[in-house]
Motif scaffolding. Structure first.
Motif, PDB file in Angstrom:
ATOM      1  N   GLY A 472       1.210  -1.186  -0.325  1.00  0.00           N
ATOM      2  CA  GLY A 472      -0.024   0.422  -0.375  1.00  0.00           C
ATOM      3  C   GLY A 472       1.150   1.294   0.317  1.00  0.00           C
ATOM      4  N   LYS A 473       1.954   0.799  -0.526  1.00  0.00           N
ATOM      5  CA  LYS A 473       3.013   2.234  -0.617  1.00  0.00           C
ATOM      6  C   LYS A 473       3.809   2.372  -2.230  1.00  0.00           C
ATOM      7  N   LEU A 474       2.063   2.343  -2.911  1.00  0.00           N
ATOM      8  CA  LEU A 474       2.705   2.964  -4.231  1.00  0.00           C
ATOM      9  C   LEU A 474       2.756   3.894  -4.109  1.00  0.00           C
ATOM     10  N   GLY A 475       4.380   4.844  -4.751  1.00  0.00           N
ATOM     11  CA  GLY A 475       3.748   6.917  -4.697  1.00  0.00           C
ATOM     12  C   GLY A 475       4.081   7.578  -3.769  1.00  0.00           C
ATOM     13  N   GLY A 476       2.959   9.090  -4.336  1.00  0.00           N
ATOM     14  CA  GLY A 476       3.227   9.547  -2.970  1.00  0.00           C
ATOM     15  C   GLY A 476       4.796  10.122  -2.462  1.00  0.00           C
ATOM     16  N   GLN A 477       5.479   9.654  -1.070  1.00  0.00           N
ATOM     17  CA  GLN A 477       6.543  10.390  -0.799  1.00  0.00           C
ATOM     18  C   GLN A 477       7.161   9.231  -0.533  1.00  0.00           C
ATOM     19  N   ASN A 478       6.551   8.148  -0.756  1.00  0.00           N
ATOM     20  CA  ASN A 478       6.956   6.542  -0.328  1.00  0.00           C
ATOM     21  C   ASN A 478       8.181   6.219  -0.818  1.00  0.00           C
ATOM     22  N   LYS A 479       9.227   5.969  -0.349  1.00  0.00           N
ATOM     23  CA  LYS A 479      10.231   5.451  -0.804  1.00  0.00           C
ATOM     24  C   LYS A 479      10.856   4.104  -0.595  1.00  0.00           C
ATOM     25  N   LEU A 480      11.679   3.232  -1.184  1.00  0.00           N
ATOM     26  CA  LEU A 480      12.136   1.889  -1.044  1.00  0.00           C
ATOM     27  C   LEU A 480      13.427   1.907  -0.555  1.00  0.00           C
ATOM     28  N   PRO A 481      13.372   1.334   0.716  1.00  0.00           N
ATOM     29  CA  PRO A 481      14.632   1.227   1.021  1.00  0.00           C
ATOM     30  C   PRO A 481      15.820   0.940   0.682  1.00  0.00           C
ATOM     31  N   ARG A 482      16.838   1.293   1.041  1.00  0.00           N
ATOM     32  CA  ARG A 482      17.907   0.914   0.256  1.00  0.00           C
ATOM     33  C   ARG A 482      18.765  -0.587   0.721  1.00  0.00           C
ATOM     34  N   LEU A 483      18.934  -0.132   1.875  1.00  0.00           N
ATOM     35  CA  LEU A 483      19.329  -1.853   2.791  1.00  0.00           C
ATOM     36  C   LEU A 483      17.868  -2.051   3.934  1.00  0.00           C
ATOM     37  N   SER A 484      18.529  -3.725   3.815  1.00  0.00           N
ATOM     38  CA  SER A 484      17.500  -3.732   5.721  1.00  0.00           C
ATOM     39  C   SER A 484      18.509  -4.576   5.822  1.00  0.00           C
ATOM     40  N   ASN A 485      18.287  -4.786   6.966  1.00  0.00           N
ATOM     41  CA  ASN A 485      19.113  -5.699   8.690  1.00  0.00           C
ATOM     42  C   ASN A 485      18.762  -7.487   8.324  1.00  0.00           C
ATOM     43  N   ASP A 486      17.483  -7.435   8.478  1.00  0.00           N
ATOM     44  CA  ASP A 486      16.205  -8.549   8.050  1.00  0.00           C
ATOM     45  C   ASP A 486      16.749  -8.689   6.286  1.00  0.00           C
ATOM     46  N   ARG A 487      15.248 -10.360   6.539  1.00  0.00           N
ATOM     47  CA  ARG A 487      14.685 -10.225   4.959  1.00  0.00           C
ATOM     48  C   ARG A 487      13.841  -9.931   4.849  1.00  0.00           C
ATOM     49  N   SER A 488      12.283  -9.207   5.843  1.00  0.00           N
ATOM     50  CA  SER A 488      11.848  -8.987   5.437  1.00  0.00           C
ATOM     51  C   SER A 488      11.350  -7.960   4.150  1.00  0.00           C
ATOM     52  N   ILE A 489      12.584  -7.624   3.188  1.00  0.00           N
ATOM     53  CA  ILE A 489      11.661  -6.621   2.392  1.00  0.00           C
ATOM     54  C   ILE A 489      12.213  -8.413   1.016  1.00  0.00           C
ATOM     55  N   ALA A 490      13.448  -8.477   1.403  1.00  0.00           N
ATOM     56  CA  ALA A 490      13.896  -9.757   0.665  1.00  0.00           C
ATOM     57  C   ALA A 490      13.133 -10.832   0.172  1.00  0.00           C
ATOM     58  N   ASN A 491      12.301 -11.175   1.389  1.00  0.00           N
ATOM     59  CA  ASN A 491      11.512 -12.317   1.650  1.00  0.00           C
ATOM     60  C   ASN A 491      10.074 -12.312   0.476  1.00  0.00           C
ATOM     61  N   ASN A 492       9.851 -10.981   0.833  1.00  0.00           N
ATOM     62  CA  ASN A 492       8.615 -10.812  -0.468  1.00  0.00           C
ATOM     63  C   ASN A 492       9.552 -10.522  -1.573  1.00  0.00           C
ATOM     64  N   LEU A 493      10.499 -10.313  -2.194  1.00  0.00           N
ATOM     65  CA  LEU A 493      10.894  -9.920  -3.388  1.00  0.00           C
ATOM     66  C   LEU A 493      11.387 -11.134  -4.175  1.00  0.00           C
ATOM     67  N   ILE A 494      11.710 -11.884  -3.168  1.00  0.00           N
ATOM     68  CA  ILE A 494      12.071 -13.561  -3.752  1.00  0.00           C
ATOM     69  C   ILE A 494      11.321 -14.036  -4.827  1.00  0.00           C
ATOM     70  N   THR A 495       9.330 -13.620  -4.309  1.00  0.00           N
ATOM     71  CA  THR A 495       8.948 -14.130  -5.223  1.00  0.00           C
ATOM     72  C   THR A 495       7.816 -13.909  -6.885  1.00  0.00           C
ATOM     73  N   LEU A 496       9.185 -12.075  -6.228  1.00  0.00           N
ATOM     74  CA  LEU A 496       8.830 -11.926  -7.882  1.00  0.00           C
ATOM     75  C   LEU A 496      10.367 -11.405  -8.892  1.00  0.00           C
ATOM     76  N   ALA A 497      11.252 -12.564  -8.735  1.00  0.00           N
ATOM     77  CA  ALA A 497      12.225 -13.077  -8.890  1.00  0.00           C
ATOM     78  C   ALA A 497      12.197 -13.213 -10.267  1.00  0.00           C
ATOM     79  N   LEU A 498      13.053 -13.225 -10.966  1.00  0.00           N
ATOM     80  CA  LEU A 498      13.015 -14.201 -12.672  1.00  0.00           C
ATOM     81  C   LEU A 498      13.942 -15.239 -11.938  1.00  0.00           C
ATOM     82  N   THR A 499      13.228 -16.123 -12.984  1.00  0.00           N
ATOM     83  CA  THR A 499      14.106 -17.427 -12.916  1.00  0.00           C
ATOM     84  C   THR A 499      14.480 -17.728 -14.158  1.00  0.00           C
ATOM     85  N   LYS A 500      15.992 -17.538 -13.863  1.00  0.00           N
ATOM     86  CA  LYS A 500      16.910 -18.486 -15.247  1.00  0.00           C
ATOM     87  C   LYS A 500      17.859 -19.786 -14.393  1.00  0.00           C
TER      88      LYS A 500
END
Length: 500
Positions: A472-500
């Protein structure tokens, strides 16, 4: 023929530049004045009485009485303000609350007072006027200007209006710019970001757009829709597009993509606004860094980032900062924020006058193995990796992989490529080499066989937009963190990864 507005802009810009240079060349005296004014004005508030402001004469007195706080620490006072009490953090009541997303506290309500609100507007105006004073360019003044921002519809909480900062600021566009301003009020009020961008594209395509402004990731989305709809570069569609104004994130990772989308060179101005204050703006086209706003009712303190989590970190005023050191920025303001940690880290690029770059977030770092890698380091590493290649990156973020299925742990880079590297392994080596050169802790961990070199997971086209939308953070002032110290963002992005 140029309008009266563009003719008058040059002498007005020179006057403003002269006024800015006056305080910029007397920085310590300017900050001392701000400090004394803040203490005297807030002495009779609840916070001022609780912290014995009446006996504060010097910065040393202030440090002894007012600890560093973040929003959670200041929350008991803020809640009283939100409940409608007066004279709590600042005299009277705020005129707005800027509502922002908190990480642990849900929504955050940042007070904006009648003293602090004008500084937001004045700094934004002055950024453009300093550009005019330096370049003499006023062509853009007669064209249409777009500011990609949040909805200007405001709610009320105990009689005080609240909304996103960009939505609040939309109410302060000066009369002489109203005819130039886009999008329309109706379009600006659309909440769904994708619907809003499509409406903005439809409205702006026939217009003489000369200034485009917003957070780079969301402006990129707007540009991509224009190119998709017209089959032309943005600079060809808007032949008089002259000036790109941006803030909120580092522009460097987006630069090559933007140049490709625009198709030609365009001047730009970087801003450093936040709900808590408008801290800096770029005042020179060919110099790195933004001019720290020292006369805007904000008193600044700094703590070295690598000491910040010590039990008693050293707080220093402006006069003691050094160029190139990573500092956590602490502010006290006419909005009633005291010894307040906004969470950003900055580095000074010069101290005559004081110019800063935003180097990251004190909470956005990777130190899962003691390496303390910061945002500026990963952005520079990516820039080094891209140098001399045709590779183009749309978006990226980095997270630690502590428990891989096999081998040593590593940093996992999630990258959405516009154009992939021909030699991925060489690309990875360049990035990793740069990170090792910048960060000695990371180098030690690689050499000590604690970590293996980074790995890249490719995210599908528009994957990051899908990720932000899912939150629910598309647009406006919302920004993607460049870094995180855990896997909370990573675990979501894994589902959006390209499979090669």
């Amino acid at each position: 023929m140029p309008s009266i507005k563009s003719v008058l802009a040059k002498p007005f810009a020179k006057l403003v530049a002269k006024s800015i240079n006056k305080w910029a060349n007397n920085p310590i005296e300017t900050q001392e004045k701000v400090f004394q004014n803040l203490i005297s004005e807030a002495a009779s508030t609840v916070f001022g009485q609780d912290h014995d402001f009446i006996s504060i004469n010097t910065y040393q007195d202030f440090k002894k009485r007012v600890p560093i706080r973040d929003y959670e620490d200041l929350k008991p006072y803020v809640e009283r303000v939100v409940d409608g009490e007066a004279n709590i953090l600042w005299k009277g009541k705020p005129i707005y609350f800027a509502k922002t997303s908190g990480t642990t506290s849900g929504a955050k309500y940042i007070p904006i007072t009648k003293e602090s609100m004008p500084t937001h507007i004045k700094a934004a105006r002055n950024a453009i006027l300093m550009y005019v004073a330096e370049t003499g360019n006023t062509r853009f003044i007669d064209g249409k200007m777009i500011f990609l921002q949040g909805s200007p519809i405001l709610e009320k909480k105990n009689g005080i209006e609240l909304g996103r900062l960009s939505g609040i600021v939309a109410h302060y566009v000066p009369n002489y710019l109203q005819k130039n301003r886009m999008p329309s009020w109706e379009t600006n009020c659309i909440e769904d970001w994708e619907t809003k961008v499509d409406a903005i594209v439809k409205e702006t395509l026939p217009e003489n757009m000369t200034v485009i402004s917003g957070i780079p990731s969301w402006v990129q989305m707007y540009f991509e829709r224009i190119v998709a709809k017209t089959g032309k570069k943005v600079g060809e569609v808007f032949k008089n597009f002259d000036l790109f104004i941006f803030g909120g994130v580092n522009y460097e990772p987006y630069k090559s993509k933007f140049e490709n989308l625009i198709g030609r060179q365009v001047d730009s101005i970087e801003l450093y606004p936040a709900s808590e204050g408008f801290f800096a703006f770029q005042d020179k086209q060919n110099e790195k860094g933004m001019l720290l706003q020292l006369d805007s009712g904000i008193f600044y303190e700094f703590v070295k980032a690598d000491e910040f989590f010590n039990e008693t970190p050293t707080r220093i005023p402006l006069k003691d900062v050094e160029v190139g050191v990573n500092y956590v920025m602490i502010i006290s303001t006419t909005a009633g924020l005291w010894g307040y940690n906004i969470g950003d880290t900055v580095q000074f690029t010069s101290i005559k006058p004081y110019h800063v770059i935003v180097s990251g977030r004190i909470k956005h770092f990777i130190s899962a193995f003691g390496e303390h890698v910061i945002g500026k380091e990963v952005e520079q590493a990516l820039k080094d990796g891209l140098e001399g290649t045709q590779v183009a990156v749309n978006e990226f973020t980095v997270a630690p992989q502590i428990t891989p299925e096999e081998g040593l742990p590593y940093h996992e880079w999630f990258i959405e490529f516009e154009k992939e590297p021909e030699d991925m392994q060489e690309f990875i080596k360049k990035i990793d080499r740069s990170l090792q050169q910048q960060n000695s802790y990371y180098l030690d961990l690689i050499e000590g066989k604690i970590l293996q070199p980074l790995k890249i997971t490719m995210v599908k086209k528009n994957g990051f937009q899908e990720h932000m939308k899912s939150l629910g953070k598309l647009g406006g002032q919302n920004k993607l963190p460049r870094l995180s110290n855990d896997r909370s963002i990573a675990n979501n992005l894994i589902t959006l990864a390209l499979t090669k």
